[in-house]
Design an enzyme around this catalytic site. Structure first.
Site, PDB file in Angstrom:
ATOM      1  N   TRP A  67      -2.580  -4.997  21.743  1.00  0.00           N
ATOM      2  CA  TRP A  67      -2.672  -4.694  20.394  1.00  0.00           C
ATOM      3  C   TRP A  67      -2.371  -2.928  20.362  1.00  0.00           C
ATOM      4  CZ3 TRP A  67      -8.405  -5.795  18.400  1.00  0.00           C
ATOM      5  CH2 TRP A  67      -9.193  -5.409  19.510  1.00  0.00           C
ATOM      6  N   ASN A  68      -2.215  -2.461  19.190  1.00  0.00           N
ATOM      7  CA  ASN A  68      -1.908  -1.101  18.910  1.00  0.00           C
ATOM      8  C   ASN A  68      -2.737  -0.500  17.747  1.00  0.00           C
ATOM      9  OD1 ASN A  68       0.441  -0.992  21.053  1.00  0.00           O
ATOM     10  ND2 ASN A  68       1.401  -2.494  19.376  1.00  0.00           N
ATOM     11  N   HIS A  75       3.162   5.298   1.986  1.00  0.00           N
ATOM     12  CA  HIS A  75       4.536   4.979   1.649  1.00  0.00           C
ATOM     13  C   HIS A  75       5.402   5.340   2.625  1.00  0.00           C
ATOM     14  CE1 HIS A  75       2.792   5.095  -2.521  1.00  0.00           C
ATOM     15  NE2 HIS A  75       2.099   5.531  -2.094  1.00  0.00           N
ATOM     16  N   HIS A  79       7.942  -0.112   1.030  1.00  0.00           N
ATOM     17  CA  HIS A  79       6.690  -0.142   0.647  1.00  0.00           C
ATOM     18  C   HIS A  79       6.370  -0.052  -0.867  1.00  0.00           C
ATOM     19  CE1 HIS A  79       8.291   4.162   0.054  1.00  0.00           C
ATOM     20  NE2 HIS A  79       7.386   3.950  -0.979  1.00  0.00           N
ATOM     21  N   HIS A  85      -0.201   5.806  -7.731  1.00  0.00           N
ATOM     22  CA  HIS A  85       0.722   6.784  -7.078  1.00  0.00           C
ATOM     23  C   HIS A  85       1.051   7.577  -7.983  1.00  0.00           C
ATOM     24  CE1 HIS A  85       3.409   8.085  -4.205  1.00  0.00           C
ATOM     25  NE2 HIS A  85       4.431   7.552  -4.927  1.00  0.00           N
ATOM     26  N   HIS A 214       9.271   7.358 -11.513  1.00  0.00           N
ATOM     27  CA  HIS A 214       8.045   7.163 -11.090  1.00  0.00           C
ATOM     28  C   HIS A 214       7.156   7.474 -12.450  1.00  0.00           C
ATOM     29  CE1 HIS A 214       9.373   7.400  -7.167  1.00  0.00           C
ATOM     30  NE2 HIS A 214       8.129   7.301  -6.680  1.00  0.00           N
TER      31      HIS A 214
END
Length: 264
Positions: A67-68, A75, A79, A85, A214
């Site tokens: 695992w890491n 983002h 994504h 946001h 946005h």
């Protein structure tokens, strides 16, 4: 009776999927340290790309497991942009990745193909008139749909080509302000999806107001998905998109695995 009908519908769906009559198309860019992230002007804090640090890999630190540790911005790669946001969405209810009702992550896909236009002009902007032309052929965009802008941008495999930055900033396609307003308010979409690094055009920082997609979408409680691939495998209508972000408390977005279900 309603429960029986719902059960029958779900059983039929599972059977169609198992029989290969429904195809699952992965719309997600592979996520790795080389995956490009958006470049902001130097006066703003940058978003990091992905870095991966190993915890253990069948060794003394963990003899039977691998695992890491992941370090990345919300983002990064393919994504999800939640309403919080953007400043225009910061006061809305249910505006974070953990509070958005999960039914809103699933909706019909309307794929608008402008790849030929973008090949001629990387700064191409989708307009309401162009959307209405699409509707004249494919029908009105339904409320609660994902509008996916197919530009061919995902064919750009190098960071330089993908970000396409010049001395005057990035050059990539997006939405005219009037188009974002039309989709959000007159069509009541779930949100928009793009093949580029962000849902606004590369030159949107110079627009009035800056970054109008946005500002408009998130102010209306709508969502964004970026860095999509394989939109050429979807029909203009008839597919269903599942785009569920991680349930980060207070999250403004997250990497996600975007799947489309389409008739085989």
């Amino acid at each position: 009776m309603a429960n029986e009908q719902s059960s029958d519908i779900l059983s039929q769906f599972v059977a169609e999927l198992a029989a290969g009559r429904i195809r699952v198309v992965d719309l997600t860019t592979p996520l790795e340290p080389a995956t490009p992230v958006i470049d902001l002007p130097p006066m703003f804090a940058p978003s990091p790309g992905l870095s991966v640090t190993e915890i253990s890999r069948y060794n003394d630190a963990g003899p039977a497991w691998y695992w890491n540790i992941l370090h990345l911005g919300e983002h990064t790669g393919t994504h999800f942009d939640a309403p919080i946001h953007w400043v225009t969405g910061k006061e809305l209810p249910d505006n974070t990745t953990d509070t958005i009702p999960p039914r809103k992550f699933i909706g019909p896909a309307c794929v608008i193909d402008v790849a030929a236009d973008v090949a001629q002009n990387p700064d191409f902007l989708l307009t309401p008139e162009r959307v209405q032309e699409w509707e004249a052929t494919h029908g009105r965009i339904p409320a609660g749909a994902w509008v996916l802008l197919r530009t061919g941008w995902s064919a750009r495999t190098s960071r330089a080509e993908f970000l396409n930055a010049g001395a005057d900033g990035a050059h990539s396609p997006g939405f005219a302000k009037a188009c974002s307003e039309f989709l959000a308010r007159e069509r009541d979409v779930l949100g928009v999806g793009v093949e580029t690094v962000g849902t606004d055009a590369g030159q949107a920082g110079t627009f009035d107001p800056p970054f109008p997609n946005h500002s408009t979408m998130h102010g209306a409680g709508k969502f964004g998905i970026t860095s999509l691939i394989n939109l050429d495998q979807l029909p203009p209508t008839g597919a269903v998109v599942i785009a569920a972000p991680l349930k980060i408390v207070g999250g403004s977005g997250s990497p996600l695995r975007v799947l489309a279900l389409t008739p085989a």
